[in-house]
Design a protein around this motif. Structure first.
Motif, short mmCIF file in Angstrom:
data_model
loop_
_atom_site.label_atom_id
_atom_site.label_comp_id
_atom_site.label_asym_id
_atom_site.label_seq_id
_atom_site.Cartn_x
_atom_site.Cartn_y
_atom_site.Cartn_z
N ALA A 23 58.31 -13.57 12.63
CA ALA A 23 57.58 -14.41 11.68
C ALA A 23 58.57 -15.30 10.94
O ALA A 23 59.69 -14.87 10.62
N PRO A 24 58.20 -16.55 10.64
CA PRO A 24 59.17 -17.48 10.02
C PRO A 24 59.42 -17.21 8.54
O PRO A 24 59.08 -18.01 7.68
N THR A 82 53.88 -24.20 11.76
CA THR A 82 52.78 -25.11 11.45
C THR A 82 51.43 -24.57 11.91
O THR A 82 50.43 -24.67 11.20
N THR A 83 51.41 -23.95 13.10
CA THR A 83 50.14 -23.40 13.57
C THR A 83 49.67 -22.27 12.66
O THR A 83 48.47 -22.12 12.43
N GLN A 84 50.61 -21.50 12.14
CA GLN A 84 50.20 -20.41 11.23
C GLN A 84 49.64 -20.97 9.95
O GLN A 84 48.64 -20.46 9.41
N GLY A 144 63.63 -26.35 6.01
CA GLY A 144 62.62 -25.97 5.03
C GLY A 144 63.17 -25.13 3.90
O GLY A 144 62.81 -25.30 2.74
N GLN A 145 64.09 -24.24 4.23
CA GLN A 145 64.61 -23.35 3.19
C GLN A 145 65.44 -24.12 2.18
O GLN A 145 65.37 -23.87 0.97
N VAL A 184 56.12 -20.58 6.20
CA VAL A 184 54.69 -20.89 6.25
C VAL A 184 54.20 -21.37 4.89
O VAL A 184 53.46 -22.36 4.79
N THR A 185 54.65 -20.71 3.82
CA THR A 185 54.25 -21.14 2.49
C THR A 185 54.78 -22.53 2.17
O THR A 185 54.09 -23.35 1.57
N SER A 186 56.02 -22.81 2.61
CA SER A 186 56.56 -24.13 2.31
C SER A 186 55.81 -25.21 3.09
O SER A 186 55.64 -26.32 2.60
N VAL A 187 55.31 -24.87 4.31
CA VAL A 187 54.50 -25.85 5.03
C VAL A 187 53.16 -26.02 4.34
O VAL A 187 52.68 -27.15 4.15
N VAL A 188 52.55 -24.90 3.91
CA VAL A 188 51.22 -24.99 3.32
C VAL A 188 51.25 -25.75 2.01
O VAL A 188 50.40 -26.61 1.76
#
Lengths: 157, 112, 91
Positions: B55-56, B70-72, C45-46, C55-59
């Motif tokens: 998991a990222p 991005t997909t997640q 991203g970090q 994922v949180t940073s993308v969201v």
């Protein structure tokens, strides 16, 4: 017709036991959203589970003690805080993260790579997590409360 | 050869579709819509899977080979929208039951 | 009447499942292509958002606009449920 709805003693005891852990775990998931899996949406849903459990175990009397307008106000407040935080970075772009790497609140500078996780990183991301968590919690609670209240009223007619 | 994740997504989506077409109970149709949404979410997540990835999340990560984030993130969006749609549909079903006293779509009062 | 609808439904389901299987057979799972954007998010991203959870940073950062729409959809759904039941109660 049985006017007073009461769940069995098993359900009520489990509700008493699970109340504090559900709220604390939801808050943990919201506050650590930028470090561990989860975030505002998952944490808000966990906290709304407490409201659903409360309604199941205490029925009509429990629903009477929850204020619908309070949830409505909290939901609007969460969405408003989210949009305001997005607008605060408008000097660069919409949704610009203006607090990251500043050295102040939530502004600790980190480098690329594996680290044990520091709570004061992420800029506006933790604040947005809190706002979205508040919004999701209130929205799900409002939906569950509305459905529960209406079905109970229908049965008692 | 089709992968096991895609096979599970196909099974979920086709189950939901067949229930939505053939069943006559409104509650079951709403459940079928949710099952279709679950299949689509599984398909989205498995599209971004990278073999052997984790998991990222960098907190105490064991290696740096990570699946696509991005997909997640979009699956998270999809889950919440699915929940909102199902909640609204269920409230409409409750309202229909209050008006017509039935959940059967083949009953005469509901068809007109 | 019923037979006709059943035949139509079975045809629809079989056709749809056939299309699904054909579409999913195009690529195997576990080997995504066109991963430049996600590799950029994982690499930078970090540092750019300070968040360990990519994922949180993308969201909340890179794709914040999507999250705004999502929160608005949830708000609209809650308002819709509220309105439906208030209309029911007033009748």
């Amino acid at each position: 017709m049985n006017n007073e709805y009461r769940a069995s003693v098993v359900v009520r005891t489990v509700a008493y036991i699970l109340a504090a852990p559900l709220i604390v775990f939801g808050l943990y998931v919201i506050l650590h959203g930028h470090l561990t899996p989860g975030g505002g949406f998952a944490g808000g849903a966990i906290m709304a589970t407490f409201i659903a459990l409360f309604l199941v175990s205490f029925g009509r009397k429990g629903a009477g003690s929850l204020h619908r307008n309070l949830f409505s106000v909290l939901e609007s407040l969460g969405l408003t805080v989210f949009v305001v935080l997005a607008f605060l970075g408008i000097s660069n772009t919409f949704f610009y993260n203006f607090m990251v790497n500043s050295g102040h609140l939530f502004g600790r500078v980190i480098s690329f790579g594996v680290n044990p996780g520091y709570l004061d990183t992420g800029g506006v991301i933790p604040l947005m997590n809190i706002a979205v968590g508040l919004e999701v919690f209130s929205a799900i609670s409002l939906i569950v409360l509305e459905m529960f209240t209406y079905s109970r009223e229908d049965k008692n007619d | 050869m089709i992968s096991i994740q895609f096979l599970a997504a196909i099974i979920l989506i086709s189950l939901g579709l067949s229930v939505a077409v053939f069943k006559k109970n409104l509650i079951k149709i709403v459940m079928a819509v949710h099952v279709i949404g679950s299949g689509v979410n599984l398909f989205l997540v498995s599209l971004g899977y990278r073999a052997g990835g984790i998991a990222p999340i960098f907190t105490d990560a064991s290696k740096l080979q990570m699946v696509l984030p991005t997909t997640q993130a979009l699956t998270l969006t999809s889950i919440v929208i699915d929940f909102a749609v199902v909640a609204l549909m269920l409230s409409f079903v409750i309202s229909i039951y209050g008006h017509y006293g039935t959940l059967d779509t083949q009953k005469r009062r509901l068809k007109e | 009447m019923m037979k006709e609808k059943n035949i139509k439904g079975v045809t629809l389901c079989v056709l749809f499942v056939f299309l699904l299987v054909m579409g999913f057979c195009l690529r195997p799972a576990g080997e995504p292509v066109n991963t430049e954007m996600d590799d950029y998010f994982i690499t930078y991203g970090q540092v750019q958002t300070g968040s360990n959870n990519i994922v949180t940073s993308v969201v909340f950062d890179y794709r914040g606009m999507d999250t705004l729409g999502e929160a608005s959809v949830l708000f609209a759904a809650a308002s819709g449920v509220f309105l439906v039941f208030r209309g029911e109660r007033n009748e």
